[in-house]
Design an enzyme around this catalytic site. Structure first.
Site, PDB file in Angstrom:
ATOM      1  N   HIS A  33       8.304   8.676 -27.268  1.00 42.23           N
ATOM      2  CA  HIS A  33       7.281   9.508 -26.644  1.00 42.23           C
ATOM      3  C   HIS A  33       7.452  10.991 -27.033  1.00 42.23           C
ATOM      4  CE1 HIS A  33       4.520  11.108 -23.659  1.00 42.23           C
ATOM      5  NE2 HIS A  33       5.491  11.896 -23.217  1.00 42.23           N
ATOM      6  N   HIS A  76       0.117  16.355 -26.145  1.00 40.19           N
ATOM      7  CA  HIS A  76      -0.059  14.968 -25.714  1.00 40.19           C
ATOM      8  C   HIS A  76      -1.365  14.334 -26.168  1.00 40.19           C
ATOM      9  CE1 HIS A  76       3.505  15.846 -23.475  1.00 40.19           C
ATOM     10  NE2 HIS A  76       3.555  14.648 -22.940  1.00 40.19           N
ATOM     11  N   LYS A 106       8.004  22.930 -14.139  1.00 36.08           N
ATOM     12  CA  LYS A 106       7.165  21.782 -13.781  1.00 36.08           C
ATOM     13  C   LYS A 106       6.912  21.771 -12.275  1.00 36.08           C
ATOM     14  CE  LYS A 106       5.625  17.266 -14.455  1.00 36.08           C
ATOM     15  NZ  LYS A 106       5.610  16.014 -15.182  1.00 36.08           N
ATOM     16  N   GLU A 156      -3.855  17.431 -11.383  1.00 37.59           N
ATOM     17  CA  GLU A 156      -4.288  17.744 -12.735  1.00 37.59           C
ATOM     18  C   GLU A 156      -5.758  18.106 -12.832  1.00 37.59           C
ATOM     19  OE1 GLU A 156      -2.363  15.331 -15.699  1.00 37.59           O
ATOM     20  OE2 GLU A 156      -4.049  15.671 -17.037  1.00 37.59           O
ATOM     21  N   HIS A 160      -0.312  11.007 -27.697  1.00 37.76           N
ATOM     22  CA  HIS A 160      -0.653   9.689 -27.149  1.00 37.76           C
ATOM     23  C   HIS A 160      -1.359   8.819 -28.183  1.00 37.76           C
ATOM     24  CE1 HIS A 160      -0.371  10.783 -22.594  1.00 37.76           C
ATOM     25  NE2 HIS A 160       0.783  10.447 -23.113  1.00 37.76           N
ATOM     26  N   LYS A 215       3.270  11.263 -11.021  1.00 38.67           N
ATOM     27  CA  LYS A 215       2.394  10.393 -11.818  1.00 38.67           C
ATOM     28  C   LYS A 215       3.144   9.114 -12.106  1.00 38.67           C
ATOM     29  CE  LYS A 215      -0.103  13.603 -14.767  1.00 38.67           C
ATOM     30  NZ  LYS A 215      -0.398  13.826 -16.205  1.00 38.67           N
ATOM     31  N   ARG A 274       0.813  -1.226   0.000  1.00 38.57           N
ATOM     32  CA  ARG A 274       0.000   0.000   0.000  1.00 38.57           C
ATOM     33  C   ARG A 274       0.841   1.269   0.000  1.00 38.57           C
ATOM     34  NH1 ARG A 274      -2.999  -2.970   3.659  1.00 38.57           N
ATOM     35  NH2 ARG A 274      -4.767  -3.990   2.654  1.00 38.57           N
ATOM     36  N   ARG A 302      -2.244  22.003 -14.304  1.00 33.85           N
ATOM     37  CA  ARG A 302      -1.333  20.954 -14.760  1.00 33.85           C
ATOM     38  C   ARG A 302      -1.727  20.406 -16.130  1.00 33.85           C
ATOM     39  NH1 ARG A 302       1.182  15.867 -11.302  1.00 33.85           N
ATOM     40  NH2 ARG A 302       2.483  15.099 -12.990  1.00 33.85           N
ATOM     41  N   GLU A 362      10.152  17.722 -25.089  1.00 36.72           N
ATOM     42  CA  GLU A 362       9.434  18.022 -23.836  1.00 36.72           C
ATOM     43  C   GLU A 362       9.915  19.362 -23.261  1.00 36.72           C
ATOM     44  OE1 GLU A 362       6.876  16.459 -22.537  1.00 36.72           O
ATOM     45  OE2 GLU A 362       6.990  14.312 -22.975  1.00 36.72           O
ATOM     46  N   ASN A 367      -0.156  18.969 -20.810  1.00 35.55           N
ATOM     47  CA  ASN A 367      -0.545  17.984 -21.821  1.00 35.55           C
ATOM     48  C   ASN A 367      -0.508  18.561 -23.233  1.00 35.55           C
ATOM     49  OD1 ASN A 367      -0.945  15.891 -20.026  1.00 35.55           O
ATOM     50  ND2 ASN A 367      -3.029  16.551 -19.574  1.00 35.55           N
TER      51      ASN A 367
HETATM   52  N1  LIG Z   1       5.026   9.997 -15.322  1.00 29.01           N
HETATM   53  C1  LIG Z   1       5.054  11.053 -16.100  1.00 29.01           C
HETATM   54  O1  LIG Z   1       4.667  12.153 -15.686  1.00 29.01           O
HETATM   55  C2  LIG Z   1       5.608  10.915 -17.480  1.00 29.01           C
HETATM   56  C3  LIG Z   1       5.914  12.068 -18.221  1.00 29.01           C
HETATM   57  C4  LIG Z   1       6.495  11.907 -19.486  1.00 29.01           C
HETATM   58  C5  LIG Z   1       6.750  10.630 -19.989  1.00 29.01           C
HETATM   59  N2  LIG Z   1       6.410   9.539 -19.254  1.00 29.01           N
HETATM   60  C6  LIG Z   1       6.672   8.193 -19.757  1.00 29.01           C
HETATM   61  O2  LIG Z   1       8.079   8.019 -19.902  1.00 29.01           O
HETATM   62  C7  LIG Z   1       8.312   7.046 -20.914  1.00 29.01           C
HETATM   63  C8  LIG Z   1       9.388   7.556 -21.831  1.00 29.01           C
HETATM   64  O3  LIG Z   1      10.526   7.789 -21.077  1.00 29.01           O
HETATM   65  P1  LIG Z   1      11.925   8.153 -21.736  1.00 29.01           P
HETATM   66  O4  LIG Z   1      11.722   9.053 -22.879  1.00 29.01           O
HETATM   67  O5  LIG Z   1      12.776   8.556 -20.622  1.00 29.01           O
HETATM   68  O6  LIG Z   1      12.403   6.811 -22.424  1.00 29.01           O
HETATM   69  P2  LIG Z   1      12.807   5.358 -21.934  1.00 29.01           P
HETATM   70  O7  LIG Z   1      12.617   5.163 -20.495  1.00 29.01           O
HETATM   71  O8  LIG Z   1      12.086   4.488 -22.875  1.00 29.01           O
HETATM   72  O9  LIG Z   1      14.373   5.331 -22.243  1.00 29.01           O
HETATM   73  C9  LIG Z   1      14.809   5.490 -23.585  1.00 29.01           C
HETATM   74  C10 LIG Z   1      15.983   4.590 -23.917  1.00 29.01           C
HETATM   75  O10 LIG Z   1      17.166   5.175 -23.421  1.00 29.01           O
HETATM   76  C11 LIG Z   1      17.912   4.237 -22.642  1.00 29.01           C
HETATM   77  N3  LIG Z   1      18.598   5.029 -21.639  1.00 29.01           N
HETATM   78  C12 LIG Z   1      18.082   5.642 -20.560  1.00 29.01           C
HETATM   79  N4  LIG Z   1      19.003   6.381 -19.940  1.00 29.01           N
HETATM   80  C13 LIG Z   1      20.145   6.223 -20.627  1.00 29.01           C
HETATM   81  C14 LIG Z   1      21.454   6.755 -20.492  1.00 29.01           C
HETATM   82  N5  LIG Z   1      21.765   7.642 -19.552  1.00 29.01           N
HETATM   83  N6  LIG Z   1      22.386   6.359 -21.382  1.00 29.01           N
HETATM   84  C15 LIG Z   1      22.074   5.510 -22.379  1.00 29.01           C
HETATM   85  N7  LIG Z   1      20.858   4.994 -22.568  1.00 29.01           N
HETATM   86  C16 LIG Z   1      19.908   5.345 -21.694  1.00 29.01           C
HETATM   87  C17 LIG Z   1      16.864   3.295 -22.139  1.00 29.01           C
HETATM   88  O11 LIG Z   1      17.425   2.061 -21.805  1.00 29.01           O
HETATM   89  C18 LIG Z   1      15.906   3.216 -23.316  1.00 29.01           C
HETATM   90  O12 LIG Z   1      16.388   2.316 -24.263  1.00 29.01           O
HETATM   91  C19 LIG Z   1       6.994   6.793 -21.585  1.00 29.01           C
HETATM   92  O13 LIG Z   1       6.489   5.577 -21.115  1.00 29.01           O
HETATM   93  C20 LIG Z   1       6.117   7.944 -21.114  1.00 29.01           C
HETATM   94  O14 LIG Z   1       4.763   7.590 -21.067  1.00 29.01           O
HETATM   95  C21 LIG Z   1       5.861   9.665 -18.013  1.00 29.01           C
HETATM   96 ZN   LIG Z   2       5.310  13.771 -22.171  1.00 33.35          ZN
END
Ligand SMILES: NC(=O)c1ccc[n+]([C@@H]2O[C@H](COP(=O)([O-])OP(=O)(O)OC[C@H]3O[C@@H](n4cnc5c(N)ncnc54)[C@H](O)[C@@H]3O)[C@@H](O)[C@H]2O)c1
Ligand SMILES: [Zn+2]
Length: 372
Positions: free
Chosen positions: A271, A254, A233, A243, A258, A149, A127, A247, A191, A251
Site C-alpha cells: 500500500h 492515494h 492525523k 472526510e 489505489h 475508517k 450493530r 481529511r 505514509e 488522500n
Molecule cells: N483504515 C485506514 O484509514 C487505512 C489507512 C491506511 C491503510 N489502510 C489499509 O491498511 C492495509 C495495509 O496495512 P499495512 O501496511 O499495515 O500492512 P499489512 O497489514 O498488510 O502488514 C504487512 C505485513 O507485515 C506483517 N507484520 C505486521 N506487523 C508485523 C511486525 N511487527 N513484525 C513482523 N511482521 C509484521 C504482516 O503479517 C504482513 O505480512 C491496506 O489494506 C490499506 O488499505 C487503512
Molecule cells: Zn494510505
C-alpha cells in the site's frame, strides 16, 4: 500528557474522543490501561495473524492477564486478499460461538489489514461493539489505526465496503516495529512522508536531514516521526472525521495509489509503495499545472525517492491507470479529484484536473520514480 516516556495524543472527533498512547513498552501495559478504560470488561477478543500473535501476543497477554482480563484470540491470515467480507463473516461466527455480546471488547493486533477487518467486525457485530487498535506496522501506527475508517475490499476495488467506527483507544508501541521487515517499514515511511507534505513542514525537514537514522530505526528518530505523524492525523480527524473537507488532504498520493493497487491485484505493490508512486504522480501533475513551485516539487520527489528503490509498476499503460482512477470511490461524479501539493506542508484539493496533464504525469512516472 507525559509519563514515563508515554505520551497521550487525543483524537477529539464528533463521534467521541479517544486516546492514542505512544511509547515503548506499551504492549505490556495495554491490559492495565484497557481495564481502567473498561472496568467491567473481563474478556478481550484479540484479532491478529498467526505470525504477529507469535511475535507479540505473549507480551500483550502477560500484561493483560496480570490486569485480570482474559484474552481470547481470533486468528486470520492477513494477506490483503483476505481483507474481504468472508473473513469478517468467519470471525463474527467465532465471536457468536464464544459468547461475545454487545459489551465485549475487541482488539486488533497487527497491521492495516488486521486493523481494517477487526474494525469492520467491531462496527457491525451486534450493530457495533467497542474495540482497540494495537498497530504493529508503521502504516498502522501513523495512519490506519487512527481515524475510525474500517472496511474490506470488493472485487471492484479497495475498501468499497466499510464503516466509520472509531476505536476506544489506540496503543502504539514502537518496539513492535523491531520485527517488521525492511520493505514494510519503508512502505510505512511513505505514509509518514505523505503526512509531512500534507501538513507538517517541520517533519518534512526532519526527514530530509534524519532519514538515515529513521531507516536505521533509531529510537529517538522513530519517536519524533511517530509523534508528529500521529499528532497531525489526530488534528485532522478531530476536525473532519467523515472526510468532508480537510481529511481529504490525507488522500494525497492515494488517487493514483489505489488505482495501482487494484491493477496490480494487491500482489505487486505494498500500500505505501503504491502511495509513493501516487505522490510522485500528483507532484508531477501539480508541477505541470504550475500549481507548485518547481524547487518544492523537486524536494518532494527527492524525499520520496530517498526512502528507497520502489518495486516496478504493474505492467499497465497510462491510459489503463487513468481509466482505473474513475473506478475509485474517491472520484466525484465524472470529475477527477486530486490532492496536489502547493508547498511543504500544504496541499490543495483540485477537481476536474485535465486528462492530458494526468496522462503526461503517468507517462513520466517510471523515470521520475527511479533512484538512478
Ligand atoms: N483504515 C485506514 O484509514 C487505512 C489507512 C491506511 C491503510 N489502510 C489499509 O491498511 C492495509 C495495509 O496495512 P499495512 O501496511 O499495515 O500492512 P499489512 O497489514 O498488510 O502488514 C504487512 C505485513 O507485515 C506483517 N507484520 C505486521 N506487523 C508485523 C511486525 N511487527 N513484525 C513482523 N511482521 C509484521 C504482516 O503479517 C504482513 O505480512 C491496506 O489494506 C490499506 O488499505 C487503512
Ligand atoms: Zn494510505
Amino acid at each position: 500528557m507525559k509519563r514515563a516516556g508515554i505520551t497521550t495524543v487525543w483524537v477529539r472527533a464528533p463521534s467521541g474522543r479517544y486516546p492514542v498512547w505512544v511509547g515503548s513498552g506499551l504492549l505490556r501495559d495495554a491490559g492495565r490501561r484497557l481495564r481502567r478504560l473498561r472496568p467491567r470488561c473481563r474478556r478481550l477478543f484479540v484479532v491478529s495473524s498467526p505470525r504477529i500473535w507469535r511475535l507479540w501476543g505473549g507480551e500483550l497477554q502477560r500484561g493483560t492477564r496480570a490486569a485480570g482480563l482474559r484474552v481470547e484470540t481470533l486468528l486470520m491470515n492477513d494477506r490483503e486478499a483476505n481483507k474481504r467480507l468472508a473473513t469478517v463473516e468467519r470471525l463474527a461466527g467465532e465471536l457468536v460461538a464464544r459468547g461475545a455480546d454487545r459489551g465485549s471488547l475487541l482488539a486488533a493486533l497487527g497491521g492495516g489489514v488486521v486493523g481494517d477487518v477487526a474494525g469492520f467486525l467491531a462496527a457491525s457485530y451486534m450493530r457495533g461493539v467497542d474495540y482497540v487498535q494495537i498497530p504493529t506496522t508503521l502504516v498502522g501506527q501513523v495512519d490506519s489505526a487512527l481515524g475510525g475508517k474500517t472496511g474490506v475490499n470488493l472485487g471492484g476495488g479497495k475498501n468499497l465496503l466499510g464503516a466509520f467506527h472509531p476505536p476506544v483507544a489506540v496503543v502504539v508501541d514502537p518496539r513492535a516495529l523491531a520485527s517488521l521487515p525492511d520493505r514494510e517499514f519503508r512502505a510505512g515511511l511513505y505514509e509518514v512522508v505523505k503526512g509531512a507534505v500534507v501538513g507538517d513542514a517541520t517533519l518534512f525537514r526532519f526527514l530530509e536531514k534524519r532519514l538515515p537514522a529513521v531507516l536505521g530505526r533509531n529510537q529517538a528518530a522513530l519517536r519524533v516521526i511517530l509523534l508528529r505523524s500521529i499528532g497531525l492525523k489526530a488534528r485532522i480527524v478531530s476536525r473532519d472525521e467523515r472526510e468532508q473537507g480537510r481529511r481529504r488532504a490525507l488522500n494525497f498520493g492515494h488517487t493514483v495509489g489505489h488505482a495501482l493497487e487494484t491493477l496490480g491485484g494487491y500482489r505487486g505493490l505494498r500500500h505505501g509503495e503504491a502511495v509513493a508512486y501516487g505522490m510522485i504522480a500528483a507532484t508531477l501533475v501539480a508541477a505541470r499545472l504550475g500549481r507548485v513551485p518547481a524547487p518544492t516539487a523537486a524536494r518532494i520527489l527527492a524525499l520520496v525517492r530517498s526512502v528507497g528503490r520502489l518495486p516496478p509498476l504493474p505492467r499497465v499503460s497510462p491510459a489503463e491507470i487513468y481509466r482505473q482512477l474513475f473506478a475509485d470511490k474517491k472520484k466525484q461524479g465524472a470529475r477527477l479529484v486530486f490532492v496536489l501539493p502547493r508547498g511543504l506542508g500544504r496541499v490543495e484539493t483540485v477537481s476536474g484536473v485535465p486528462r492530458a496533464a494526468v496522462l503526461a504525469a503517468l507517462r513520466e512516472l517510471p523515470a521520475a520514480s527511479s533512484t538512478r
